[in-house]
Design a protein around this motif. Structure first.
Motif, PDB file in Angstrom:
ATOM      1  N   ARG A   1    -106.079  -7.951  39.761  1.00 14.32           N
ATOM      2  CA  ARG A   1    -106.926  -6.784  39.958  1.00 14.32           C
ATOM      3  C   ARG A   1    -106.295  -5.745  40.870  1.00 14.32           C
ATOM      4  NH1 ARG A   1    -112.460  -7.235  38.587  1.00 14.32           N
ATOM      5  NH2 ARG A   1    -112.463  -7.880  36.437  1.00 14.32           N
ATOM      6  N   GLY A   2    -105.165  -6.066  41.476  1.00 10.54           N
ATOM      7  CA  GLY A   2    -104.468  -5.101  42.318  1.00 10.54           C
ATOM      8  C   GLY A   2    -105.301  -4.630  43.494  1.00 10.54           C
ATOM      9  N   HIS A   3    -105.299  -3.328  43.713  1.00  8.91           N
ATOM     10  CA  HIS A   3    -105.942  -2.743  44.894  1.00  8.91           C
ATOM     11  C   HIS A   3    -107.429  -2.420  44.674  1.00  8.91           C
ATOM     12  CE1 HIS A   3    -105.873  -1.094  48.874  1.00  8.91           C
ATOM     13  NE2 HIS A   3    -106.041   0.153  48.482  1.00  8.91           N
ATOM     14  N   LEU A   4    -108.001  -2.907  43.613  1.00  4.84           N
ATOM     15  CA  LEU A   4    -109.431  -2.725  43.307  1.00  4.84           C
ATOM     16  C   LEU A   4    -109.809  -1.247  43.301  1.00  4.84           C
ATOM     17  CD1 LEU A   4    -110.827  -5.728  45.391  1.00  4.84           C
ATOM     18  CD2 LEU A   4    -110.320  -5.657  42.942  1.00  4.84           C
TER      19      LEU A   4
ATOM     20  N   ASP B   1    -107.078   1.998  38.853  1.00  2.76           N
ATOM     21  CA  ASP B   1    -106.056   1.320  38.050  1.00  2.76           C
ATOM     22  C   ASP B   1    -106.401  -0.136  37.752  1.00  2.76           C
ATOM     23  OD1 ASP B   1    -104.546   3.651  38.080  1.00  2.76           O
ATOM     24  OD2 ASP B   1    -103.361   3.011  39.823  1.00  2.76           O
ATOM     25  N   SER B   2    -107.419  -0.663  38.394  1.00  3.62           N
ATOM     26  CA  SER B   2    -107.796  -2.065  38.233  1.00  3.62           C
ATOM     27  C   SER B   2    -108.704  -2.305  37.028  1.00  3.62           C
ATOM     28  CB  SER B   2    -108.491  -2.568  39.498  1.00  3.62           C
ATOM     29  OG  SER B   2    -107.629  -2.460  40.609  1.00  3.62           O
ATOM     30  N   GLY B   3    -109.142  -1.243  36.362  1.00  2.00           N
ATOM     31  CA  GLY B   3    -109.988  -1.393  35.180  1.00  2.00           C
ATOM     32  C   GLY B   3    -111.392  -1.888  35.493  1.00  2.00           C
ATOM     33  N   LEU B   4    -111.907  -1.540  36.655  1.00  2.00           N
ATOM     34  CA  LEU B   4    -113.228  -2.026  37.069  1.00  2.00           C
ATOM     35  C   LEU B   4    -114.382  -1.207  36.501  1.00  2.00           C
ATOM     36  CD1 LEU B   4    -112.270  -2.614  40.804  1.00  2.00           C
ATOM     37  CD2 LEU B   4    -112.599  -4.379  39.052  1.00  2.00           C
TER      38      LEU B   4
END
Length: 181
Positions: free
Chosen positions: A156-159, A162-165
Protein backbone atom coordinates in the motif's frame (compact mmCIF):
# COMPACT_ATOMS: atom_id res chain seq x y z
CA UNK A 1 -20.64 16.26 15.48
CA UNK A 2 -20.59 18.73 12.60
CA UNK A 3 -18.54 17.75 9.57
CA UNK A 4 -16.82 21.16 9.66
CA UNK A 5 -15.21 20.11 12.96
CA UNK A 6 -13.40 17.24 11.28
CA UNK A 7 -10.07 18.80 10.40
CA UNK A 8 -7.97 17.45 7.52
CA UNK A 9 -4.22 17.77 8.18
CA UNK A 10 -2.32 16.95 4.97
CA UNK A 11 1.38 16.36 4.95
CA UNK A 12 4.25 17.95 3.10
CA UNK A 13 3.17 19.25 -0.34
CA UNK A 14 -0.55 18.98 0.59
CA UNK A 15 -2.94 16.25 -0.61
CA UNK A 16 -3.94 16.30 -4.27
CA UNK A 17 -7.46 15.87 -5.68
CA UNK A 18 -7.31 12.04 -5.84
CA UNK A 19 -5.99 11.63 -2.29
CA UNK A 20 -8.46 10.03 0.14
CA UNK A 21 -8.26 13.17 2.34
CA UNK A 22 -9.38 15.37 -0.56
CA UNK A 23 -12.11 12.90 -1.49
CA UNK A 24 -13.40 12.93 2.10
CA UNK A 25 -13.30 16.71 2.15
CA UNK A 26 -15.44 16.89 -1.03
CA UNK A 27 -17.81 14.09 -0.05
CA UNK A 28 -18.34 14.81 3.65
CA UNK A 29 -17.61 18.53 4.01
CA UNK A 30 -14.60 18.13 6.29
CA UNK A 31 -12.37 21.19 6.70
CA UNK A 32 -8.78 21.23 5.44
CA UNK A 33 -6.36 23.17 7.63
CA UNK A 34 -4.63 25.29 5.00
CA UNK A 35 -0.98 26.13 5.53
CA UNK A 36 0.96 29.16 4.33
CA UNK A 37 3.68 27.06 2.72
CA UNK A 38 3.10 23.43 1.74
CA UNK A 39 6.50 23.06 0.06
CA UNK A 40 8.70 24.38 2.89
CA UNK A 41 6.76 23.50 6.04
CA UNK A 42 7.92 25.08 9.28
CA UNK A 43 6.88 23.26 12.42
CA UNK A 44 6.10 26.39 14.45
CA UNK A 45 4.02 27.92 11.66
CA UNK A 46 1.99 24.76 11.18
CA UNK A 47 1.41 24.37 14.95
CA UNK A 48 0.23 28.00 15.22
CA UNK A 49 -2.16 27.55 12.29
CA UNK A 50 -3.71 24.40 13.80
CA UNK A 51 -4.12 26.18 17.14
CA UNK A 52 -5.86 29.08 15.38
CA UNK A 53 -8.29 26.80 13.56
CA UNK A 54 -9.06 24.72 16.66
CA UNK A 55 -9.82 27.83 18.70
CA UNK A 56 -12.32 28.88 16.04
CA UNK A 57 -14.23 25.57 16.22
CA UNK A 58 -17.45 25.69 18.21
CA UNK A 59 -16.93 22.18 19.63
CA UNK A 60 -14.02 19.74 19.99
CA UNK A 61 -12.66 18.53 16.67
CA UNK A 62 -11.40 15.25 15.27
CA UNK A 63 -8.09 15.44 13.39
CA UNK A 64 -7.50 13.46 10.18
CA UNK A 65 -3.74 13.52 9.64
CA UNK A 66 -1.70 12.07 6.81
CA UNK A 67 2.10 11.79 6.70
CA UNK A 68 3.68 14.96 8.13
CA UNK A 69 0.21 15.78 9.48
CA UNK A 70 0.78 12.99 12.04
CA UNK A 71 3.99 14.57 13.34
CA UNK A 72 2.17 17.91 13.19
CA UNK A 73 -0.54 16.49 15.47
CA UNK A 74 2.00 15.16 17.98
CA UNK A 75 4.01 18.40 17.94
CA UNK A 76 0.88 20.51 18.45
CA UNK A 77 -0.32 18.28 21.32
CA UNK A 78 3.11 18.46 23.01
CA UNK A 79 2.94 22.28 23.14
CA UNK A 80 -0.69 23.37 23.23
CA UNK A 81 -2.62 24.30 26.34
CA UNK A 82 -5.83 23.65 24.38
CA UNK A 83 -5.63 19.90 23.78
CA UNK A 84 -9.18 19.53 25.14
CA UNK A 85 -10.24 21.07 21.79
CA UNK A 86 -9.50 17.66 20.16
CA UNK A 87 -11.63 14.60 20.86
CA UNK A 88 -9.65 12.17 18.72
CA UNK A 89 -7.24 11.72 15.83
CA UNK A 90 -6.93 9.45 12.82
CA UNK A 91 -3.22 9.26 12.01
CA UNK A 92 -2.15 7.76 8.68
CA UNK A 93 1.36 6.93 7.44
CA UNK A 94 3.56 8.98 9.79
CA UNK A 95 6.96 9.68 8.23
CA UNK A 96 10.18 9.13 10.10
CA UNK A 97 11.45 12.72 9.83
CA UNK A 98 14.56 11.71 11.80
CA UNK A 99 15.82 9.48 8.97
CA UNK A 100 18.93 10.83 7.25
CA UNK A 101 17.27 10.79 3.81
CA UNK A 102 14.20 12.73 5.00
CA UNK A 103 15.66 15.13 7.58
CA UNK A 104 17.19 17.58 5.04
CA UNK A 105 13.78 18.16 3.41
CA UNK A 106 11.93 18.62 6.70
CA UNK A 107 14.65 19.93 9.00
CA UNK A 108 12.40 21.77 11.47
CA UNK A 109 10.34 18.63 12.22
CA UNK A 110 12.90 16.51 14.10
CA UNK A 111 12.82 15.20 16.70
CA UNK A 112 9.42 13.53 16.62
CA UNK A 113 7.56 14.18 19.89
CA UNK A 114 7.04 10.85 21.62
CA UNK A 115 4.66 11.87 24.42
CA UNK A 116 1.24 10.24 24.75
CA UNK A 117 -1.51 12.13 22.97
CA UNK A 118 -4.14 13.44 25.41
CA UNK A 119 -6.98 12.11 23.23
CA UNK A 120 -7.80 8.76 21.57
CA UNK A 121 -5.99 8.03 18.32
CA UNK A 122 -5.89 5.35 15.65
CA UNK A 123 -2.75 5.00 13.52
CA UNK A 124 -2.82 3.30 10.10
CA UNK A 125 0.52 2.11 8.72
CA UNK A 126 1.62 0.16 5.68
CA UNK A 127 4.25 -2.57 5.70
CA UNK A 128 6.01 -1.03 2.69
CA UNK A 129 5.78 2.69 3.39
CA UNK A 130 8.91 4.21 1.81
CA UNK A 131 9.03 6.97 4.46
CA UNK A 132 8.67 4.90 7.63
CA UNK A 133 9.65 1.36 8.56
CA UNK A 134 6.90 -0.72 10.21
CA UNK A 135 8.85 -0.95 13.48
CA UNK A 136 9.18 2.82 13.62
CA UNK A 137 5.45 3.30 12.92
CA UNK A 138 4.76 0.88 15.78
CA UNK A 139 7.08 2.93 18.01
CA UNK A 140 5.12 6.09 17.17
CA UNK A 141 1.79 4.37 17.86
CA UNK A 142 3.01 3.07 21.22
CA UNK A 143 4.50 6.42 22.28
CA UNK A 144 1.40 8.34 21.25
CA UNK A 145 -0.96 5.82 22.86
CA UNK A 146 -2.60 5.15 19.50
CA UNK A 147 -4.25 1.93 18.40
CA UNK A 148 -2.24 0.68 15.44
CA UNK A 149 -3.98 -0.75 12.37
CA UNK A 150 -2.11 -2.48 9.56
CA UNK A 151 -3.43 -1.10 6.26
CA UNK A 152 -2.98 -4.65 4.92
CA UNK A 153 -4.22 -6.04 1.61
CA UNK A 154 -0.86 -6.05 -0.15
CA UNK A 155 1.62 -3.32 -0.85
CA UNK A 156 0.00 0.00 0.00
CA UNK A 157 3.03 2.30 0.10
CA UNK A 158 2.53 5.68 1.72
CA UNK A 159 -1.28 5.35 1.92
CA UNK A 160 -1.83 8.22 -0.47
CA UNK A 161 -3.45 8.67 -3.90
CA UNK A 162 -0.88 6.30 -5.45
CA UNK A 163 -2.01 3.53 -3.08
CA UNK A 164 -5.34 3.00 -4.87
CA UNK A 165 -7.40 3.60 -1.73
CA UNK A 166 -10.08 5.75 -3.45
CA UNK A 167 -12.58 6.74 -0.71
CA UNK A 168 -10.92 4.26 1.70
CA UNK A 169 -14.04 3.08 3.58
CA UNK A 170 -12.06 1.06 6.18
CA UNK A 171 -10.31 4.17 7.46
CA UNK A 172 -13.47 6.26 7.23
CA UNK A 173 -15.21 3.77 9.53
CA UNK A 174 -12.44 4.31 12.09
CA UNK A 175 -12.97 8.07 11.74
CA UNK A 176 -16.71 7.69 12.35
CA UNK A 177 -15.93 5.77 15.55
CA UNK A 178 -13.69 8.60 16.74
CA UNK A 179 -16.41 11.13 15.90
CA UNK A 180 -18.88 9.25 18.12
CA UNK A 181 -16.66 9.44 21.22
Amino acid sequence: MKSSNVLILPGWQNSGPDHWQSRWERTHGYQRVEQHDWMHPLRGDWIARLEEVLLSCDEPAVLVAHSLGCVHTAAWAAHSKNTQRVKGALLVAPPDVEREDIRPMLSSWAPVPLQPLPFPAVLFASSDDPFCAPARAAQFAAAWGATMVDAGAGARGHLNADSGLADWPEAHEQLLRLMRL
